[in-house]
Design a protein around this motif. Structure first.
Motif, PDB file in Angstrom:
ATOM      1  N   PRO B 109       0.665  -1.091  -0.340  1.00 41.58           N
ATOM      2  CA  PRO B 109      -0.238  -0.227  -0.351  1.00 41.58           C
ATOM      3  C   PRO B 109       0.813   0.848  -0.395  1.00 41.58           C
ATOM      4  O   PRO B 109       2.210   1.041   0.572  1.00 41.58           O
ATOM      5  N   TYR B 110      -0.266   2.220  -0.240  1.00 42.08           N
ATOM      6  CA  TYR B 110       1.073   3.728  -0.181  1.00 42.08           C
ATOM      7  C   TYR B 110      -0.138   4.607   0.273  1.00 42.08           C
ATOM      8  O   TYR B 110      -1.277   4.428   0.850  1.00 42.08           O
ATOM      9  N   ILE B 111       0.769   5.404   1.183  1.00 43.45           N
ATOM     10  CA  ILE B 111       0.265   7.147   2.024  1.00 43.45           C
ATOM     11  C   ILE B 111      -0.737   7.586   0.881  1.00 43.45           C
ATOM     12  O   ILE B 111       0.025   8.358   0.629  1.00 43.45           O
ATOM     13  N   SER B 112      -1.763   7.598   0.928  1.00 47.21           N
ATOM     14  CA  SER B 112      -2.550   9.005   0.008  1.00 47.21           C
ATOM     15  C   SER B 112      -2.183  10.049   0.770  1.00 47.21           C
ATOM     16  O   SER B 112      -2.118  11.241   0.050  1.00 47.21           O
ATOM     17  N   GLU B 113      -2.007  10.385   1.792  1.00 46.32           N
ATOM     18  CA  GLU B 113      -1.233  11.813   2.577  1.00 46.32           C
ATOM     19  C   GLU B 113      -0.318  12.213   1.950  1.00 46.32           C
ATOM     20  O   GLU B 113      -0.032  14.379   2.133  1.00 46.32           O
ATOM     21  N   PHE B 114       0.602  11.003   1.553  1.00 51.50           N
ATOM     22  CA  PHE B 114       2.040  11.842   1.891  1.00 51.50           C
ATOM     23  C   PHE B 114       1.668  12.106  -0.149  1.00 51.50           C
ATOM     24  O   PHE B 114       1.294  12.023  -0.420  1.00 51.50           O
ATOM     25  N   PRO B 115       3.435  13.697   0.192  1.00 48.56           N
ATOM     26  CA  PRO B 115       2.764  13.837  -1.202  1.00 48.56           C
ATOM     27  C   PRO B 115       3.319  13.069  -2.764  1.00 48.56           C
ATOM     28  O   PRO B 115       3.371  13.254  -3.560  1.00 48.56           O
ATOM     29  N   ILE B 116       4.256  12.518  -1.987  1.00 56.91           N
ATOM     30  CA  ILE B 116       5.165  11.762  -3.437  1.00 56.91           C
ATOM     31  C   ILE B 116       5.332   9.875  -2.764  1.00 56.91           C
ATOM     32  O   ILE B 116       5.609   9.504  -1.566  1.00 56.91           O
ATOM     33  N   ASN B 117       5.097   8.426  -3.418  1.00 54.94           N
ATOM     34  CA  ASN B 117       4.919   7.950  -3.411  1.00 54.94           C
ATOM     35  C   ASN B 117       5.777   7.008  -4.267  1.00 54.94           C
ATOM     36  O   ASN B 117       5.400   7.043  -5.340  1.00 54.94           O
ATOM     37  N   ILE B 118       6.478   5.616  -3.835  1.00 48.61           N
ATOM     38  CA  ILE B 118       7.434   5.555  -4.750  1.00 48.61           C
ATOM     39  C   ILE B 118       7.171   3.711  -4.473  1.00 48.61           C
ATOM     40  O   ILE B 118       7.090   3.585  -3.749  1.00 48.61           O
ATOM     41  N   GLU B 119       6.544   3.729  -5.411  1.00 45.86           N
ATOM     42  CA  GLU B 119       6.266   1.777  -5.247  1.00 45.86           C
ATOM     43  C   GLU B 119       7.371   0.804  -5.717  1.00 45.86           C
ATOM     44  O   GLU B 119       8.023   1.606  -6.979  1.00 45.86           O
ATOM     45  N   CYS B 120       8.231   0.253  -5.032  1.00 44.96           N
ATOM     46  CA  CYS B 120       8.965  -0.600  -5.540  1.00 44.96           C
ATOM     47  C   CYS B 120       8.817  -2.177  -5.092  1.00 44.96           C
ATOM     48  O   CYS B 120       8.334  -2.774  -4.705  1.00 44.96           O
ATOM     49  N   LYS B 121       9.819  -3.148  -6.041  1.00 46.05           N
ATOM     50  CA  LYS B 121       9.864  -4.470  -5.753  1.00 46.05           C
ATOM     51  C   LYS B 121      11.432  -5.009  -5.613  1.00 46.05           C
ATOM     52  O   LYS B 121      12.058  -4.300  -5.949  1.00 46.05           O
ATOM     53  N   VAL B 122      11.121  -6.036  -4.496  1.00 45.32           N
ATOM     54  CA  VAL B 122      12.458  -6.151  -4.222  1.00 45.32           C
ATOM     55  C   VAL B 122      13.136  -6.431  -5.242  1.00 45.32           C
ATOM     56  O   VAL B 122      13.007  -7.932  -5.902  1.00 45.32           O
ATOM     57  N   LEU B 123      14.752  -6.311  -4.902  1.00 42.08           N
ATOM     58  CA  LEU B 123      15.337  -7.056  -6.098  1.00 42.08           C
ATOM     59  C   LEU B 123      16.773  -7.746  -5.706  1.00 42.08           C
ATOM     60  O   LEU B 123      17.429  -8.554  -6.728  1.00 42.08           O
ATOM     61  N   HIS B 124      17.127  -7.298  -4.753  1.00 40.45           N
ATOM     62  CA  HIS B 124      18.137  -7.806  -3.701  1.00 40.45           C
ATOM     63  C   HIS B 124      18.170  -7.503  -1.945  1.00 40.45           C
ATOM     64  O   HIS B 124      17.731  -6.389  -1.372  1.00 40.45           O
ATOM     65  N   VAL B 125      18.709  -8.635  -1.323  1.00 39.04           N
ATOM     66  CA  VAL B 125      18.081  -8.273  -0.389  1.00 39.04           C
ATOM     67  C   VAL B 125      19.938  -9.085   0.548  1.00 39.04           C
ATOM     68  O   VAL B 125      20.422  -9.832   0.319  1.00 39.04           O
ATOM     69  N   ILE B 126      20.643  -7.542   1.421  1.00 36.47           N
ATOM     70  CA  ILE B 126      21.873  -7.797   1.058  1.00 36.47           C
ATOM     71  C   ILE B 126      21.692  -7.569   3.011  1.00 36.47           C
ATOM     72  O   ILE B 126      21.707  -6.892   3.943  1.00 36.47           O
ATOM     73  N   GLU B 127      22.409  -9.053   3.260  1.00 37.24           N
ATOM     74  CA  GLU B 127      23.013  -8.749   4.924  1.00 37.24           C
ATOM     75  C   GLU B 127      24.014  -8.235   5.629  1.00 37.24           C
ATOM     76  O   GLU B 127      25.116  -8.379   4.891  1.00 37.24           O
ATOM     77  N   ILE B 128      24.289  -7.536   5.928  1.00 33.47           N
ATOM     78  CA  ILE B 128      24.779  -6.814   6.188  1.00 33.47           C
ATOM     79  C   ILE B 128      25.279  -7.044   7.455  1.00 33.47           C
ATOM     80  O   ILE B 128      26.874  -6.944   8.006  1.00 33.47           O
TER      81      ILE B 128
END
Lengths: 189, 189
Positions: B109-128
């Motif tokens: 989901p994204y937040i309607s009230e916030f001015p910018i929403n960026i929709e992302c798919k996870v490409l990499h998971v890096i354990e640091i």
């Protein structure tokens, strides 16, 4: 209502990190990167992303060390210049007159005139696409001794870091303090 | 002269990203992360780092999707709250009254009230270490249609994003425009 701008990295703010490295002849280089940020608290790590075409990319792959230097507002010219010109073609320290100082902790120089210098060893290299991400473990953070601290917290108003806005590619200053973190949120719930 | 502060992630600025996900029952959650930034231009990718203990970590590992929501200054309370309380314990959307909108592009989901929403798919998971880094490929960037653009560049002064200062943990506003990037640097050399 929202409008769609397409697949863009439209987030604010991005930092202005000046990344310093040595080449294989020991010449210092500086380049500016806005693609990066803190990525781990323990070990303390900061990520920066660079294109393979940059001189810094080769230096990083060779030396596995870099510094992140935070320019203050009055070094906006130098920060912008470092991001526009390749170290393959110009001696950027000579051109700007800034002073590279050899780190005692990592095989990289830092910029004497900038208020914050972070010395890093490369911990991970992640190929993503056009950019390669370098995750650096912080060995030490240095600040200008003229910057007074409140408790043990450096005062950002004295550091005057730059902010970079993607898309418009403008530089901004830090604005007014709005609230104390981990505090104002208690007003909810 | 410089003084040493030890191995700290002392860089400015850091962003205030509100990360939204669904849990495995389809409940929306929001958490605030300042450890992150843009990490690639092509494909367009943004990295965020989270501790394994967070509710969002489990959601991300399951759904491989998230949104980054940029709060404006007037949502500093909500942004701070989202970073203080776990979604394991509270329905943060119910508490704040903010509106989760189901993305049509990713399972988040994204937040309607916030001015910018960026929709992302996870490409990499890096354990640091303490933090795990999730690299998300941007599928779309949405902005509030009330925000005017100059050319095709959203006007940051209307977005009013928050800035977070590590160590002091204060929130700041964006300040005045200082210079045009890829321009002022030409004064050197």
């Amino acid at each position: 209502m929202k409008k769609s701008l397409g697949a863009k990295t439209l987030v604010y703010p991005t930092p202005v990190f000046v990344i310093c490295t040595y080449d294989n002849e020991g010449n210092p280089n500086a380049m500016t990167a806005a693609w990066g940020g803190i990525c781990c608290s323990s070990p303390p790590c900061i990520a920066v992303s660079l294109r393979k075409a940059t001189y810094t990319y080769g230096n990083l792959m060779e030396k596995k060390a870099f510094t992140i230097n935070i320019p203050s507002e009055n070094y906006v010219r130098e920060a912008d210049y470092f991001g526009m010109v390749s170290g393959k073609k110009e001696d950027k320290f000579a051109k700007t007159g800034l002073t590279p100082v050899k780190s005692e902790l990592v095989d990289a120089p830092y910029i004497s005139e900038f208020p914050i210098n972070i010395e890093c060893k490369v911990l991970h290299v992640i190929e993503i696409g056009l950019h390669t991400q370098f995750i650096g473990e912080v060995m030490d953070a240095k600040i200008d001794e003229t910057i007074q601290e409140k408790g043990d917290q450096p005062i950002i108003e004295q550091i005057k870091p730059l902010i970079f806005a993607p898309e418009s590619r403008n530089y901004y200053a830090i604005g007014k303090q709005i609230a104390q973190g981990f505090s104002i949120g208690t007003e909810i719930g």
